[in-house]
Design a protein around this motif. Sequence first.
Motif, PDB file in Angstrom:
ATOM      1  N   GLU A 175       0.811  -1.227   0.000  1.00 35.08           N
ATOM      2  CA  GLU A 175       0.000   0.000   0.000  1.00 35.08           C
ATOM      3  C   GLU A 175       0.839   1.271   0.000  1.00 35.08           C
ATOM      4  O   GLU A 175       0.416   2.298  -0.532  1.00 35.08           O
ATOM      5  CB  GLU A 175      -0.935   0.028   1.218  1.00 35.08           C
ATOM      6  CG  GLU A 175      -2.079  -0.953   1.164  1.00 35.08           C
ATOM      7  CD  GLU A 175      -1.798  -2.218   1.944  1.00 35.08           C
ATOM      8  OE1 GLU A 175      -2.734  -2.783   2.527  1.00 35.08           O
ATOM      9  OE2 GLU A 175      -0.617  -2.653   1.986  1.00 35.08           O
ATOM     10  N   THR A 176       2.028   1.226   0.597  1.00 37.27           N
ATOM     11  CA  THR A 176       2.849   2.432   0.649  1.00 37.27           C
ATOM     12  C   THR A 176       3.809   2.517  -0.532  1.00 37.27           C
ATOM     13  O   THR A 176       3.950   3.579  -1.144  1.00 37.27           O
ATOM     14  CB  THR A 176       3.633   2.514   1.973  1.00 37.27           C
ATOM     15  OG1 THR A 176       4.613   1.485   2.038  1.00 37.27           O
ATOM     16  CG2 THR A 176       2.689   2.405   3.152  1.00 37.27           C
ATOM     17  N   LEU A 177       4.450   1.414  -0.894  1.00 37.42           N
ATOM     18  CA  LEU A 177       5.436   1.453  -1.974  1.00 37.42           C
ATOM     19  C   LEU A 177       4.798   1.708  -3.330  1.00 37.42           C
ATOM     20  O   LEU A 177       5.423   2.313  -4.216  1.00 37.42           O
ATOM     21  CB  LEU A 177       6.235   0.151  -2.016  1.00 37.42           C
ATOM     22  CG  LEU A 177       7.168  -0.109  -0.833  1.00 37.42           C
ATOM     23  CD1 LEU A 177       7.979  -1.373  -1.093  1.00 37.42           C
ATOM     24  CD2 LEU A 177       8.104   1.077  -0.572  1.00 37.42           C
TER      25      LEU A 177
ATOM     26  N   VAL B   9       6.841  -8.634  -0.592  1.00 34.97           N
ATOM     27  CA  VAL B   9       5.754  -7.666  -0.503  1.00 34.97           C
ATOM     28  C   VAL B   9       4.764  -8.152   0.542  1.00 34.97           C
ATOM     29  O   VAL B   9       4.674  -9.345   0.828  1.00 34.97           O
ATOM     30  CB  VAL B   9       5.028  -7.475  -1.858  1.00 34.97           C
ATOM     31  CG1 VAL B   9       5.921  -6.766  -2.861  1.00 34.97           C
ATOM     32  CG2 VAL B   9       4.557  -8.817  -2.427  1.00 34.97           C
ATOM     33  N   GLU B  10       4.022  -7.215   1.107  1.00 37.20           N
ATOM     34  CA  GLU B  10       2.999  -7.599   2.091  1.00 37.20           C
ATOM     35  C   GLU B  10       1.899  -6.555   2.116  1.00 37.20           C
ATOM     36  O   GLU B  10       2.150  -5.366   1.924  1.00 37.20           O
ATOM     37  CB  GLU B  10       3.623  -7.797   3.476  1.00 37.20           C
ATOM     38  CG  GLU B  10       4.324  -6.600   4.077  1.00 37.20           C
ATOM     39  CD  GLU B  10       3.411  -5.783   4.992  1.00 37.20           C
ATOM     40  OE1 GLU B  10       2.307  -6.253   5.308  1.00 37.20           O
ATOM     41  OE2 GLU B  10       3.820  -4.673   5.385  1.00 37.20           O
ATOM     42  N   ALA B  11       0.680  -7.038   2.329  1.00 35.83           N
ATOM     43  CA  ALA B  11      -0.503  -6.174   2.359  1.00 35.83           C
ATOM     44  C   ALA B  11      -0.923  -5.934   3.798  1.00 35.83           C
ATOM     45  O   ALA B  11      -1.032  -6.869   4.589  1.00 35.83           O
ATOM     46  CB  ALA B  11      -1.641  -6.817   1.585  1.00 35.83           C
ATOM     47  N   CYS B  12      -1.203  -4.683   4.106  1.00 37.29           N
ATOM     48  CA  CYS B  12      -1.644  -4.325   5.449  1.00 37.29           C
ATOM     49  C   CYS B  12      -3.147  -4.524   5.613  1.00 37.29           C
ATOM     50  O   CYS B  12      -3.592  -5.355   6.404  1.00 37.29           O
ATOM     51  CB  CYS B  12      -1.259  -2.879   5.748  1.00 37.29           C
ATOM     52  SG  CYS B  12      -1.968  -2.211   7.272  1.00 37.29           S
ATOM     53  N   GLU B  13      -3.941  -3.766   4.835  1.00 41.92           N
ATOM     54  CA  GLU B  13      -5.376  -3.747   5.090  1.00 41.92           C
ATOM     55  C   GLU B  13      -6.236  -3.590   3.847  1.00 41.92           C
ATOM     56  O   GLU B  13      -7.450  -3.750   3.911  1.00 41.92           O
ATOM     57  CB  GLU B  13      -5.709  -2.604   6.053  1.00 41.92           C
ATOM     58  CG  GLU B  13      -5.331  -1.224   5.526  1.00 41.92           C
ATOM     59  CD  GLU B  13      -5.449  -0.129   6.566  1.00 41.92           C
ATOM     60  OE1 GLU B  13      -5.751  -0.466   7.730  1.00 41.92           O
ATOM     61  OE2 GLU B  13      -5.238   1.045   6.214  1.00 41.92           O
ATOM     62  N   ASP B  14      -5.657  -3.275   2.700  1.00 43.83           N
ATOM     63  CA  ASP B  14      -6.463  -3.031   1.503  1.00 43.83           C
ATOM     64  C   ASP B  14      -7.074  -4.322   0.970  1.00 43.83           C
ATOM     65  O   ASP B  14      -6.495  -5.407   1.096  1.00 43.83           O
ATOM     66  CB  ASP B  14      -5.614  -2.396   0.401  1.00 43.83           C
ATOM     67  CG  ASP B  14      -5.412  -0.907   0.629  1.00 43.83           C
ATOM     68  OD1 ASP B  14      -6.048  -0.355   1.545  1.00 43.83           O
ATOM     69  OD2 ASP B  14      -4.622  -0.297  -0.119  1.00 43.83           O
ATOM     70  N   ASN B  15      -8.241  -4.178   0.334  1.00 41.64           N
ATOM     71  CA  ASN B  15      -8.919  -5.364  -0.193  1.00 41.64           C
ATOM     72  C   ASN B  15      -8.153  -5.949  -1.373  1.00 41.64           C
ATOM     73  O   ASN B  15      -7.217  -5.347  -1.913  1.00 41.64           O
ATOM     74  CB  ASN B  15     -10.366  -5.049  -0.565  1.00 41.64           C
ATOM     75  CG  ASN B  15     -10.477  -3.996  -1.658  1.00 41.64           C
ATOM     76  OD1 ASN B  15      -9.718  -3.974  -2.622  1.00 41.64           O
ATOM     77  ND2 ASN B  15     -11.451  -3.101  -1.519  1.00 41.64           N
ATOM     78  N   ALA B  16      -8.558  -7.144  -1.774  1.00 43.72           N
ATOM     79  CA  ALA B  16      -7.815  -7.887  -2.792  1.00 43.72           C
ATOM     80  C   ALA B  16      -7.759  -7.156  -4.123  1.00 43.72           C
ATOM     81  O   ALA B  16      -6.731  -7.192  -4.817  1.00 43.72           O
ATOM     82  CB  ALA B  16      -8.438  -9.281  -2.974  1.00 43.72           C
ATOM     83  N   PHE B  17      -8.846  -6.480  -4.518  1.00 41.24           N
ATOM     84  CA  PHE B  17      -8.828  -5.754  -5.791  1.00 41.24           C
ATOM     85  C   PHE B  17      -7.775  -4.633  -5.770  1.00 41.24           C
ATOM     86  O   PHE B  17      -7.044  -4.435  -6.743  1.00 41.24           O
ATOM     87  CB  PHE B  17     -10.207  -5.152  -6.085  1.00 41.24           C
ATOM     88  CG  PHE B  17     -11.276  -6.158  -6.398  1.00 41.24           C
ATOM     89  CD1 PHE B  17     -10.975  -7.360  -7.012  1.00 41.24           C
ATOM     90  CD2 PHE B  17     -12.607  -5.898  -6.080  1.00 41.24           C
ATOM     91  CE1 PHE B  17     -11.967  -8.286  -7.305  1.00 41.24           C
ATOM     92  CE2 PHE B  17     -13.598  -6.813  -6.367  1.00 41.24           C
ATOM     93  CZ  PHE B  17     -13.286  -8.020  -6.984  1.00 41.24           C
ATOM     94  N   THR B  18      -7.713  -3.912  -4.654  1.00 39.07           N
ATOM     95  CA  THR B  18      -6.744  -2.817  -4.559  1.00 39.07           C
ATOM     96  C   THR B  18      -5.315  -3.350  -4.562  1.00 39.07           C
ATOM     97  O   THR B  18      -4.432  -2.804  -5.236  1.00 39.07           O
ATOM     98  CB  THR B  18      -7.004  -1.994  -3.292  1.00 39.07           C
ATOM     99  OG1 THR B  18      -8.342  -1.487  -3.326  1.00 39.07           O
ATOM    100  CG2 THR B  18      -6.030  -0.836  -3.189  1.00 39.07           C
ATOM    101  N   ILE B  19      -5.071  -4.420  -3.812  1.00 40.76           N
ATOM    102  CA  ILE B  19      -3.742  -5.020  -3.798  1.00 40.76           C
ATOM    103  C   ILE B  19      -3.369  -5.522  -5.183  1.00 40.76           C
ATOM    104  O   ILE B  19      -2.230  -5.344  -5.647  1.00 40.76           O
ATOM    105  CB  ILE B  19      -3.674  -6.154  -2.765  1.00 40.76           C
ATOM    106  CG1 ILE B  19      -3.821  -5.596  -1.341  1.00 40.76           C
ATOM    107  CG2 ILE B  19      -2.369  -6.937  -2.898  1.00 40.76           C
ATOM    108  CD1 ILE B  19      -2.747  -4.597  -0.942  1.00 40.76           C
TER     109      ILE B  19
END
Length: 343
Positions: A218-220, A247-257
């Motif tokens: 989400e940040t990079l 890479v790692e996802a914090c909280e965004d939904n799958a579509f956003t990731i």
Amino acid sequence: MTIRYPRPLRPGDRVAVTSPSSGVPERLRGRFDAAVRVVEDRGYEVVVGACMDGSRHVSAPAGERAAEFEAFLTDPGIRAVVPPWGGETAIDVVPLIDWEKVAAAEPTWVVGYSDITTLITPLTLLSGTATVHGSNLMDTPYRTPDGLLSWLDVVESETGSRFTQSSPGRYRSAGWDDWTGKPGNDDLGLDTDGRWTRLDGGTGDVDVTGRLVGGCVETLANLAGSRYLDVRAFARDHAPEGLVVYVEACEDNAFTICRNLHGLRINGFFDHANAVLVGRTSAPDDATMTQHEAVVDALGMLGVPIVADVECGHVSPRMPFVNGALTRVVHMSGRSDVIQSLV
């Protein structure tokens, strides 16, 4: 060019704490104090900066946060910089830092994850300076699970040394602890079995080597295409052996990731990847796409091993990953290891 490893910390060294993103609210000062005591008990002097206010989503105006972060990085008396945690908008600090001045200074260890990857990943890419992803100051009181190291263990390691971390096979399914009620809690509460998951369709063992680089999706993703996330140049100058990208996802939904990973790929983030590691996440799936499917949709065409549910995300526990370290990843039946060499 070679990777610049800061010298290992030794008792009596000074560790600086500043919040280039979010500060510490008053209700969590007990946890902050407990974390500082752990570092002091290890033999270090802790220096707390002025940018620590936790009443809003940032600890101070961007210029002040950038100036304090830069000052600590260029102060030869500071051997490590450890923010309390991440936050939301560290990106406003990125263009305000004199990265050339930082690169010219004696290297200093910087430790963090989540929004702090907005700073530590560019620091490694722009200057070739190793940084540590995987924990933060507020996590420091937790006991380190068998098979893993703490960030303190890593920053005390000699240049040229090698260390192995092994997946403990368990993770924490619950959310954040109540640090208000139990500020000194040291139990991670690993209550659920969980192993690494191969996503690329391969069925054999994984045994790959490359230099580590990566961080929070989400940040990079917001730095993609800028000079602050030029992985191609880093690979050319520092990693002829290729990369292990995490890479790692914090909280965004799958579509956003999924969209963010596509954007990172289009901008060359994975061009030199020999393998991709994906952190275990509690971020939500969508109706027709899971988080694992988001990764495959965006990265499946790379033709390299993709291993998910690795201990490098927002779900505890977390392996410290040294950005820039020459790294071997081994994943096979009964064994999931990350071997990092500070060379």
